[in-house]
Design an enzyme around this catalytic site. Structure first.
Site, PDB file in Angstrom:
ATOM      1  N   ARG A   1       0.838  -1.170  -0.148  1.00  0.00           N
ATOM      2  CA  ARG A   1       0.082   0.021   0.140  1.00  0.00           C
ATOM      3  C   ARG A   1       0.904   1.233  -0.076  1.00  0.00           C
ATOM      4  O   ARG A   1       0.659   2.442  -0.741  1.00  0.00           O
ATOM      5  CB  ARG A   1      -0.953  -0.106   1.201  1.00  0.00           C
ATOM      6  N   PRO A  22      17.326  14.342   7.544  1.00  0.00           N
ATOM      7  CA  PRO A  22      17.908  14.004   8.763  1.00  0.00           C
ATOM      8  C   PRO A  22      17.585  14.823  10.087  1.00  0.00           C
ATOM      9  O   PRO A  22      17.370  14.107  11.200  1.00  0.00           O
ATOM     10  CB  PRO A  22      19.456  14.293   8.466  1.00  0.00           C
ATOM     11  N   GLU A  80       4.119  10.091   7.618  1.00  0.00           N
ATOM     12  CA  GLU A  80       2.799  11.036   7.215  1.00  0.00           C
ATOM     13  C   GLU A  80       2.618  11.660   8.409  1.00  0.00           C
ATOM     14  O   GLU A  80       1.164  11.894   8.554  1.00  0.00           O
ATOM     15  CB  GLU A  80       1.786  10.168   6.579  1.00  0.00           C
TER      16      GLU A  80
END
Ligand code: FAD
Length: 392
Positions: A97, A141, A371
């Site tokens: 996904r 980073p 996310e």
């Protein structure tokens, strides 16, 4: 897994809320996952290998950019169809996904929303079929939850730019043909740039030793004075709002996807509990097992209803980023808890690759973080309801 026996839980008859097209799309992806993903996915995870042979299948099913108009090679489908696709793919594996989410929501979507007509014509049809793959470089980073601090930048070089910086934790990076990279222009505005594999100074080392999303390829984007034509800048994207709008599209898909993984864990645990006998009876008959299963199906049903309603709002262009945040956070939290409870129901078998639960459980640790982390989405809801910013 010898045989994929998945039966989709639908306790509140949500099927009645779906159109014929929604059901057809879902069935097509479900059958494909049963046939192509379930038999091989454990092996790929154990070997930490990306199953690249699945890409053409994902393309022909329309899983790349399903909401992009057909004129650009997309599926022209609505957001509920898109959500159902993500649910079914993640029911198979979060890594599969993720590949589809990145390609559709984080690569095709910014090119569609912010790209020039030439960029759309040149790239979208190939991305839709999977002939070309992309990745999305926002995280650095030193800047994860706070992308506003990003350091990656470009200088002017006539009809080119010179791009410098580093991105990390980038899904699809090791094999992507293009990367949509977010970087500061000479005026310090955040812009989107299409970087192509083969450009001098651009490398994508793979991130190894992951215990999560092992069947998804993750890597860095190293940008060392990469000379890129200005025609590769997305003309319509300026400021952090552009990448954040793509994240909203992807988070929407995650809300559906994570519940797909939860549905698989619940279904597996329910079947196992009915068959496994201890103390002379099926463990499904013990109250403590029933408590687990009853709470799981309740939480799945609540999340399914939230996702469906969010899909309706999104189809009407009324879903707010804050509503999407809530659904993503709720789905991930629900799925993480359900994976853990399901694993307990299977006892020792719960840690075996013969069953999908431990794989889902480990995958979901990434899904709840990427996310926007669990905490970040809570702060988004908090800010929305109080009007006060608790981020910094
Ligand atoms: P940090 O931002 O350092 O956060 C660490 C902890 O501090 C978290 O618990 C966080 O919630 C908490 N925290 C941070 N700020 C606050 C605050 N203000 N208040 C309270 N708590 C706070 N990125 C991309 O750009 N593209 C990709 O394709 C991509 N794919 C990924 C794939 C995987 C497998 C993973 C694991 C990550 C991926 N990411 C990608 C990166 C991901 O989006 C980031 O990891 C995420 O945004 C969190 O950033 P961080 O890891 O730097 O954590």
């Amino acid at each position: 897994m010898d045989q994929d026996l998945f039966q989709s839980p639908d306790y509140f008859q949500l099927d009645e809320l779906l159109t014929e097209e929604h059901r057809m799309v879902r069935e097509a992806v479900r059958q494909w996952v049963k046939k192509e993903v379930s038999p091989v996915i454990d092996g790929y995870c154990q070997r930490a290998e990306f199953p690249s042979h699945l890409l053409p299948g994902l393309g022909s099913l329309g899983c790349f950019g399903p909401t992009i108009p057909a004129a650009y090679g997309g599926g022209g489908l609505d957001y509920i169809a898109y959500g159902l696709m993500m649910q079914e793919l993640e029911r198979g594996d979060s890594g599969i996904r993720s590949t589809a989410s990145v390609q559709g929501s984080l690569v095709m979507q910014p090119i569609f929303a912010f790209g020039s007509e030439e960029q759309k014509q040149r790239l979208l049809p190939k991305l839709a079929t999977g002939e070309m793959m992309g990745c999305f470089g926002l995280t650095e980073p030193d800047f994860g939850s706070n992308p506003a601090g990003m350091l990656t930048y470009f200088d002017d070089d006539g009809d080119h730019i010179l791009l410098n910086g580093a991105k990390m934790w980038i899904s699809n990076a090791p094999f992507a043909d293009i990367a949509v990279v977010w970087a500061r222009d000479p005026q310090h505005k955040i812009r989107g740039v299409i970087v192509e594999r083969g450009m001098e100074g651009f490398t994508t080392p793979e991130t190894k030793n992951k215990w999560s999303l092992r069947a998804s390829a993750t890597g860095e984007l190293v940008l060392d004075n990469v000379r890129i034509p200005k025609s590769n800048i997305l003309p319509g994207a300026s400021g952090l709002k552009a990448p954040l709008s793509c994240l909203s599209a992807a988070r929407y898909g995650i809300a559906w996807g994570a519940i797909g993984a939860a549905m698989d864990c619940y279904d597996t645990a329910l079947r196992y509990a009915r068959e496994r006998v201890q103390f002379g009876r099926a463990i499904a008959g013990f109250q403590l097992t029933q408590k687990k299963l009853a709470e799981m199906i309740t939480e799945i049903t609540k999340a399914q209803l939230m996702n469906w309603r969010l899909g309706v709002l999104r189809n009407e262009d009324k879903a707010t980023p804050e509503q999407i945040s809530m659904a993503k956070r709720n789905a991930c939290d629900t799925a993480v808890r359900i994976a853990r409870e399901s694993r307990q129901i299977l006892g020792a078998m719960g840690i075996s690759g013969e069953y999908p639960i431990m794989r889902h459980m480990m995958n979901l640790e990434s899904v709840i973080t990427y996310e926007g982390t669990h905490e970040v989405h809570l702060l988004i809801t908090g800010m929305d309801i109080t009007g006060l910013n608790a981020f910094s």
